[in-house]
Design an enzyme around this catalytic site. Sequence first.
Site, PDB file in Angstrom:
ATOM      1  N   LYS A 185      -2.446  -1.546  -3.875  1.00  0.00           N
ATOM      2  CA  LYS A 185      -2.976  -0.408  -3.722  1.00  0.00           C
ATOM      3  C   LYS A 185      -2.202   0.877  -3.740  1.00  0.00           C
ATOM      4  O   LYS A 185      -1.220   0.848  -3.075  1.00  0.00           O
ATOM      5  CB  LYS A 185      -3.967  -0.385  -2.496  1.00  0.00           C
ATOM      6  CG  LYS A 185      -4.806   0.769  -2.234  1.00  0.00           C
ATOM      7  CD  LYS A 185      -5.388   0.610  -0.664  1.00  0.00           C
ATOM      8  CE  LYS A 185      -5.925   2.172  -0.398  1.00  0.00           C
ATOM      9  NZ  LYS A 185      -6.059   2.389   0.943  1.00  0.00           N
ATOM     10  N   LYS A 194       0.902  -1.129  -0.064  1.00  0.00           N
ATOM     11  CA  LYS A 194       0.160  -0.100  -0.119  1.00  0.00           C
ATOM     12  C   LYS A 194       0.897   1.121  -0.008  1.00  0.00           C
ATOM     13  O   LYS A 194       1.639   1.606   0.864  1.00  0.00           O
ATOM     14  CB  LYS A 194      -0.897   0.002   1.466  1.00  0.00           C
ATOM     15  CG  LYS A 194      -1.710   1.312   1.372  1.00  0.00           C
ATOM     16  CD  LYS A 194      -2.769   1.105   2.492  1.00  0.00           C
ATOM     17  CE  LYS A 194      -3.397   2.755   2.485  1.00  0.00           C
ATOM     18  NZ  LYS A 194      -4.336   2.842   3.679  1.00  0.00           N
TER      19      LYS A 194
END
Length: 346
Positions: A267, A214
Amino acid sequence: MAAESEAGRPAALRAMTGRFPAVRPRRLRRNAAMRRFVRAPGLEPRQLVLPLFYKEGLTAPNPVAAMPGVYQHDLASLRRQAAAARAAGLGGVMLFAVPAHRDATGSAALDPAGALTVAVREVRAEVGDDLLVMADVCLDEFTDHGHCGVLGDDGEVDNDTTVALYAEMAVVLADAGVDVAAPSGMMDGQVGVIRAALDDAGHSTVAILAYTAKYASAFYGPFRDAVESALCGDRLSYQQDPGGALREAVRETRLDVAEGADFVMVKPALPYLDVLQAVAEVSEVPVLAYQVSGEYAQVEAAAERGWLDRRSTILETLAAIHRAGADAVLTYWALEVADWLRTPEP
Ligand code: PBG
């Protein structure tokens, strides 16, 4: 004499009178029937996950300004969306909550009667076992400073204290009936500690979806609007540097899998296809990608101005994310895309 003049011609001209070009890739793109025949496997509705926002205290859905078409839901509309997700054959829903109360430690996240727990319970009651109910395990929606954990005396997010809170939060969500707990804060050791806590609490069947790679990305901007959170500072001391090296993502993947992650996730998605591919190469568990709020907003904004064709742009982004290695995708377009996948191209 003829042979001699033939041999004397420039190569390009010679080729044109003979077999030029000898290889014609365009044959496989000739018409729709041929293209359909050679196309890569596409995403199916079962591989799409719809993120949903529940705001405590709402009595009607509230549009999110920076994400046209996305709403903060009240309990009734949350249930309707979950029912629609089940009817569309989606893989699951990912639940987020906007709590009425925020404080420095995100204490509402641990409340068995808190907003996210209530959302999980309601959705579970609506969909039974037909749809995976996933929930975000993170404190940023619950803290008044917007960081993913609690702050130490130095003002930095305190890793180990935060991880202990994540573990408690995951157990509360599991008690409420969540199928998949999704820690998204990028704290070191979060997967292992949550796994142990779930097992100790008798929830060995609850799966963990790790936000493995992330990035501290600017693409989450519109999400802040959706959850009404204002981030003080940035997250660069715990989430990955957008300019970081690929090996960092590979290392995080190996760690999460070793700690017991059932899924890993990258992400954002489209700006990080190289990361997705690298993670997919080393992962022993299914790989997900999160097409985040900023990816959604930029397409919606351009389409609204007539600068992009909305449907074909959305489908193109998902095809690319899938081809780069995502087995499943979290996307705010999940319901609409599932519908498109059932109906042939116009
Ligand atoms: C953390 C979390 C966020 C998103 C998913 N889980 C917010 C953040 O990290 O700032 C963002 C998703 C999006 O931008 O669509 N609770």
